[in-house]
Design a protein around this motif. Structure first.
Motif, mmCIF file in Angstrom:
data_model
loop_
_atom_site.group_PDB
_atom_site.id
_atom_site.type_symbol
_atom_site.label_atom_id
_atom_site.label_comp_id
_atom_site.label_asym_id
_atom_site.label_seq_id
_atom_site.Cartn_x
_atom_site.Cartn_y
_atom_site.Cartn_z
ATOM 1 N N PRO A 145 1.120 -0.986 -0.354
ATOM 2 C CA PRO A 145 -0.368 -0.223 0.078
ATOM 3 C C PRO A 145 1.076 1.360 0.178
ATOM 4 O O PRO A 145 0.693 2.256 -0.470
ATOM 5 N N GLU A 146 1.794 0.810 0.436
ATOM 6 C CA GLU A 146 2.741 2.262 0.273
ATOM 7 C C GLU A 146 3.860 2.957 -0.935
ATOM 8 O O GLU A 146 3.259 3.594 -0.626
ATOM 9 N N ASP A 147 3.769 1.751 -1.529
ATOM 10 C CA ASP A 147 4.219 2.520 -2.836
ATOM 11 C C ASP A 147 2.577 2.344 -4.405
ATOM 12 O O ASP A 147 3.190 2.794 -5.096
ATOM 13 N N LEU A 148 2.268 1.900 -3.552
ATOM 14 C CA LEU A 148 0.694 2.278 -4.402
ATOM 15 C C LEU A 148 0.623 3.259 -5.399
ATOM 16 O O LEU A 148 1.384 3.451 -6.569
ATOM 17 N N TYR A 149 0.286 4.199 -4.591
ATOM 18 C CA TYR A 149 0.095 5.736 -4.999
ATOM 19 C C TYR A 149 1.166 6.326 -5.546
ATOM 20 O O TYR A 149 1.786 6.635 -6.537
ATOM 21 N N PRO A 150 2.166 6.757 -4.942
ATOM 22 C CA PRO A 150 3.468 7.164 -5.489
ATOM 23 C C PRO A 150 4.254 6.784 -6.379
ATOM 24 O O PRO A 150 4.870 7.327 -6.639
ATOM 25 N N ILE A 151 4.430 5.320 -6.708
ATOM 26 C CA ILE A 151 5.005 4.904 -7.314
ATOM 27 C C ILE A 151 4.947 4.743 -8.383
ATOM 28 O O ILE A 151 4.775 4.782 -9.530
ATOM 29 N N VAL A 152 3.343 2.647 -7.535
ATOM 30 C CA VAL A 152 3.605 2.438 -9.289
ATOM 31 C C VAL A 152 2.089 3.101 -10.170
ATOM 32 O O VAL A 152 2.407 3.408 -11.411
ATOM 33 N N GLU A 153 1.370 3.941 -9.475
ATOM 34 C CA GLU A 153 0.275 4.994 -9.648
ATOM 35 C C GLU A 153 0.793 6.197 -11.199
ATOM 36 O O GLU A 153 0.870 6.556 -12.294
ATOM 37 N N ARG A 154 2.030 6.284 -10.641
ATOM 38 C CA ARG A 154 3.081 7.919 -11.550
ATOM 39 C C ARG A 154 3.896 7.451 -12.342
ATOM 40 O O ARG A 154 3.493 7.363 -14.155
ATOM 41 N N ALA A 155 4.160 5.799 -12.241
ATOM 42 C CA ALA A 155 4.581 4.840 -13.465
ATOM 43 C C ALA A 155 3.907 4.378 -14.188
ATOM 44 O O ALA A 155 3.409 4.427 -15.465
ATOM 45 N N PHE A 156 2.476 4.799 -14.228
ATOM 46 C CA PHE A 156 1.504 4.008 -14.860
ATOM 47 C C PHE A 156 0.898 5.235 -15.942
ATOM 48 O O PHE A 156 0.760 5.049 -16.742
ATOM 49 N N ASP A 157 0.638 6.231 -15.080
ATOM 50 C CA ASP A 157 0.767 7.568 -15.814
ATOM 51 C C ASP A 157 1.813 8.091 -17.516
ATOM 52 O O ASP A 157 1.383 8.252 -17.795
ATOM 53 N N THR A 158 3.012 7.530 -16.429
ATOM 54 C CA THR A 158 4.259 7.348 -17.654
ATOM 55 C C THR A 158 3.964 6.589 -18.439
ATOM 56 O O THR A 158 4.523 7.250 -19.757
ATOM 57 N N ALA A 159 3.530 5.427 -18.253
ATOM 58 C CA ALA A 159 3.155 4.456 -19.410
ATOM 59 C C ALA A 159 2.788 4.391 -20.286
ATOM 60 O O ALA A 159 2.255 4.268 -22.245
ATOM 61 N N LEU A 160 1.507 5.388 -19.962
ATOM 62 C CA LEU A 160 0.423 5.847 -21.348
ATOM 63 C C LEU A 160 0.998 7.081 -21.802
ATOM 64 O O LEU A 160 -0.060 7.032 -22.907
ATOM 65 N N GLU A 161 2.050 7.519 -21.501
ATOM 66 C CA GLU A 161 2.538 9.135 -23.153
ATOM 67 C C GLU A 161 4.287 8.204 -23.600
ATOM 68 O O GLU A 161 3.971 8.209 -24.376
ATOM 69 N N THR A 162 4.325 7.064 -22.517
ATOM 70 C CA THR A 162 5.756 6.864 -23.226
ATOM 71 C C THR A 162 5.782 5.128 -23.284
ATOM 72 O O THR A 162 6.654 4.846 -25.205
ATOM 73 N N ALA A 163 4.788 4.128 -22.985
ATOM 74 C CA ALA A 163 4.727 2.946 -23.742
ATOM 75 C C ALA A 163 5.546 1.964 -23.176
ATOM 76 O O ALA A 163 5.737 0.807 -23.336
#
Length: 358
Positions: A326-344
């Motif tokens: 839970p401590e990694d879900l939003y600051p790390i994983v969700e941010r990486a997901f937003d980046t993936a939407l832009e860079t694949a």
């Protein structure tokens, strides 16, 4: 049109005088068969070399000679019914060569095989291809190698095994010109006597050079030299026929190159997959692929094991999501997901929670 430049001198003149060039052929028909025996003759698509346009010309005629009798039943003349068939004969000949090429030069394992098979076909069409020489061009365009010959003695000075395109010779100069221009070129050369046919009393001293250029390439893979029939005028129609021949050869070369490149690509993919599989097996890495639009997850069995499940367990994106600390879900994983939407590219490091909550 049959008489050509012989008109009007031919009117009232003796046949033997007006048609000296074909008298060895038609003379015996008239003298022996018609006048002596009283028999009619019929010749279909007969080849004749006529001098009616200022040069010896290859012509074809279907004609008959019939005796004309007087009241005393004596032969007093000859009736000749004649139709020129030159155009039809040559067109049928051209179509036959094109058909033979389409049937016999496909599915070859190399460009050299294509050129050699084409040369075999040219040998059977000697009146349109008195001689041919095919030179294969190296990738760096510095050397031409003779790979196929038809209708010419291999001891002739034109038939050389190799041509150094970096040196200044008549042959290298002509090849480089046609390679650079990418178009057909007419060349003059020393006389060639065709050893396969007695029909060419006149030597050949002109040829056409055609580049064979694969699709999306600038440098030809070959140059085809075609000797010109000295008894046919080099018209646009005649050159167009040769272009169709070269187009057919070029098409088969393109197919061969395309198939070769496809096989090479498939082999590289197979080799890459094998190397990747071995790497993942040795290092015990897991692989997975996520469709960012449908959230469909495809993964290796090792991923299920890392998350604490049996290797046969089918994981979903939600299951993976639930295993992230839970401590990694939003600051790390969700941010990486937003980046993936832009860079694949979906990349992150996080802690996971095992099924027993450890």
């Amino acid at each position: 049109d049959i008489i050509g430049s012989k008109h009007p001198a031919a009117l009232g003149a003796r046949c033997k005088d007006m048609w000296q060039e074909i008298w060895p052929l038609v003379g015996p028909m008239l003298e022996e068969q018609v006048f002596k025996k009283g028999q009619s003759t019929l010749s279909e698509n007969q080849l004749m070399i006529l001098n009616r346009k200022g040069y010896p010309e290859e012509c074809y005629f279907t004609f008959s000679y019939s005796p004309i009798y007087n009241e005393s039943n004596e032969i007093q003349g000859v009736f000749c019914a004649i139709q020129e068939t030159t155009h039809e004969v040559i067109n049928r000949r051209h179509l036959s060569v094109l058909q033979l090429l389409s049937e016999h030069i496909s599915d070859k394992s190399s460009t050299t095989d294509i050129f050699k098979k084409a040369a075999e076909i040219f040998k059977s069409a000697v009146r349109d291809f008195p001689f041919t020489i095919t030179y294969s061009i190296d990738e760096d365009a510095t050397r031409a190698t003779r790979v196929a010959v038809s209708g010419i003695n291999e001891e002739h000075e034109l038939v050389v095994p190799f041509i150094d395109l970096t040196k200044c010779s008549e042959q290298s100069k002509n090849l480089k010109k046609v390679m650079s221009a990418g178009e057909v070129m007419l060349v003059n050369h020393s006389e060639v006597r065709n050893p396969l046919s007695d029909s060419f009393e006149k030597g050949l001293s002109q040829s056409l050079l055609f580049p064979v250029i694969p699709k999306d390439k600038k440098i030809p893979v070959a140059v085809l030299m075609i000797g010109i029939n000295p008894y046919l005028k080099l018209t646009d129609e005649y050159i167009h026929f040769f272009k169709l021949i070269v187009d057919q050869i070029q098409y088969e070369v393109n197919v061969l190159i395309s198939n070769t490149e496809r096989k090479q690509t498939e082999k590289k993919i197979r080799d890459s997959e094998d190397h990747y599989r071995l790497a993942t097996e040795v290092t015990k890495l897991a692989t997975w692929d996520l469709n960012l639009q449908t959230f469909e997850l495809v993964h290796s069995p090792r991923l299920a094991e890392i998350l604490g499940y049996d290797s046969n367990k089918i994981l979903t994106h939600q299951i993976m999501h639930d295993h992230i600390h839970p401590e990694d879900l939003y600051p790390i994983v969700e941010r990486a997901f937003d980046t993936a939407l832009e860079t694949a590219v979906y990349n992150y490091d996080s802690r996971i929670v095992w099924p027993d909550k450890t």
